[in-house]
Every structure is written in structure tokens, then in C-alpha cells.
Scaffold this motif. Sequence first.
Motif, PDB file in Angstrom:
ATOM      1  N   ALA A   6      -7.721   0.290   4.515  1.00 57.97           N
ATOM      2  CA  ALA A   6      -7.374  -0.066   3.136  1.00 57.97           C
ATOM      3  C   ALA A   6      -6.195   0.728   2.576  1.00 57.97           C
ATOM      4  O   ALA A   6      -5.620   0.326   1.569  1.00 57.97           O
ATOM      5  N   SER A   8      -2.487   2.588   2.054  1.00 57.41           N
ATOM      6  CA  SER A   8      -1.081   2.223   2.176  1.00 57.41           C
ATOM      7  C   SER A   8      -0.455   3.186   3.176  1.00 57.41           C
ATOM      8  O   SER A   8      -0.426   4.394   2.945  1.00 57.41           O
ATOM      9  N   THR A  32       4.697   2.078  -6.777  1.00 62.21           N
ATOM     10  CA  THR A  32       3.578   2.935  -6.416  1.00 62.21           C
ATOM     11  C   THR A  32       3.306   3.949  -7.522  1.00 62.21           C
ATOM     12  O   THR A  32       4.211   4.301  -8.280  1.00 62.21           O
ATOM     13  N   ARG A 115      -6.795   1.351  -6.739  1.00 56.66           N
ATOM     14  CA  ARG A 115      -6.370  -0.052  -6.645  1.00 56.66           C
ATOM     15  C   ARG A 115      -6.603  -0.615  -5.228  1.00 56.66           C
ATOM     16  O   ARG A 115      -7.053  -1.742  -5.077  1.00 56.66           O
ATOM     17  N   ASP A 116      -6.319   0.174  -4.208  1.00 57.66           N
ATOM     18  CA  ASP A 116      -6.559  -0.266  -2.827  1.00 57.66           C
ATOM     19  C   ASP A 116      -8.042  -0.562  -2.602  1.00 57.66           C
ATOM     20  O   ASP A 116      -8.410  -1.574  -2.007  1.00 57.66           O
ATOM     21  N   MET A 118     -10.391  -1.189  -4.901  1.00 55.95           N
ATOM     22  CA  MET A 118     -10.828  -2.337  -5.702  1.00 55.95           C
ATOM     23  C   MET A 118     -10.373  -3.656  -5.079  1.00 55.95           C
ATOM     24  O   MET A 118     -11.118  -4.642  -5.091  1.00 55.95           O
ATOM     25  N   ARG A 119      -9.165  -3.681  -4.530  1.00 55.09           N
ATOM     26  CA  ARG A 119      -8.657  -4.898  -3.881  1.00 55.09           C
ATOM     27  C   ARG A 119      -9.567  -5.308  -2.727  1.00 55.09           C
ATOM     28  O   ARG A 119      -9.961  -6.465  -2.611  1.00 55.09           O
ATOM     29  N   VAL A 120      -9.941  -4.343  -1.896  1.00 53.77           N
ATOM     30  CA  VAL A 120     -10.815  -4.631  -0.757  1.00 53.77           C
ATOM     31  C   VAL A 120     -12.188  -5.068  -1.230  1.00 53.77           C
ATOM     32  O   VAL A 120     -12.733  -6.061  -0.747  1.00 53.77           O
ATOM     33  N   TRP A 121     -12.764  -4.347  -2.172  1.00 54.05           N
ATOM     34  CA  TRP A 121     -14.097  -4.700  -2.653  1.00 54.05           C
ATOM     35  C   TRP A 121     -14.106  -6.064  -3.323  1.00 54.05           C
ATOM     36  O   TRP A 121     -15.059  -6.832  -3.155  1.00 54.05           O
ATOM     37  N   ALA A 122     -13.073  -6.378  -4.087  1.00 52.83           N
ATOM     38  CA  ALA A 122     -13.011  -7.692  -4.736  1.00 52.83           C
ATOM     39  C   ALA A 122     -12.895  -8.802  -3.690  1.00 52.83           C
ATOM     40  O   ALA A 122     -13.540  -9.851  -3.809  1.00 52.83           O
ATOM     41  N   ARG A 123     -12.086  -8.578  -2.668  1.00 53.06           N
ATOM     42  CA  ARG A 123     -11.930  -9.573  -1.600  1.00 53.06           C
ATOM     43  C   ARG A 123     -13.251  -9.768  -0.848  1.00 53.06           C
ATOM     44  O   ARG A 123     -13.659 -10.890  -0.573  1.00 53.06           O
TER      45      ARG A 123
END
Length: 130
Positions: A6, A8, A32, A115-116, A118-123
Motif C-alpha cells: 500500500a 508509495s 504529496t 490516505r494510502d 484508507m484507499r486500500v480499505w475502501a477498495r
Amino acid sequence: MHVREAMSAEVLTVGPDHTLRQAARMMAARGTGSAVVLDPDADGVGIMTERDLLRAIGAGLDPDVERTAAHLTWDVVYAGPDWTLEEAALAMARGGFRHLVVLEGGEVLGVISVRDIMRVWAREKALKTL
């Protein structure tokens, strides 16, 4: 899921002698919220975040004069690439910060942000509901 999946991997790095304005411009150009600060004369790495910039400018300091070395965080909490996202999120919540530098064997592998995660968890949540 693990941090390495997850994070960057393209890390913005700045030196300790960059001005705050230079760091802010580079961060804005890359989209960033942090930059890893590498100082060959110091042990470890530091991190400059949006919050560090905000504090300095909010205090009335001149961003064209002030150097990153005077405003960054040296006591960085590092994540391992094999940490789970839950471990990373817990470390961030406990420390009150939004970025973790990911290290392996003393080498910077990347940065993981709230943010990284949350992006993974939301997906993952969206995929489960399909």
C-alpha cells in the motif's frame, strides 16, 4: 494486506538545507504531504510534513530563509514493509501523525500515509459488497 503493498515507493527526498519554500514547492508538484529528509551528517532520516510547514509559516517564519533541518521531525516512527495496515494505522493513531517512513535494513523503501491505508480499505470494502 501489508505496508509494502500500500505504500508509495516513489519517495520525495529533500536535503536539510532546502528552504521551506523549496520543500513546499516540491511537495506540491508531487502531490504529496511529506518529504523524507536525508542528511549525510545525521543518523537516520527525518520527515518534513505539511503540518511542519504549516506550523513554521503560521508562526510567521520566512519560508525563503528557514531550512528544513530546523523544522522537521527526526524522531520518526518507522514502519516495516511486512507490517499489516492495521499495525501502521495503530502506530499513526498512537503517535498522532499521518505518515510513516518505511524502512528495511536501514534503507528507505517508501512512505505510507493515512490516505494510502484508507484507499486500500475502501477498495477492499467495495469489493466485498459486490
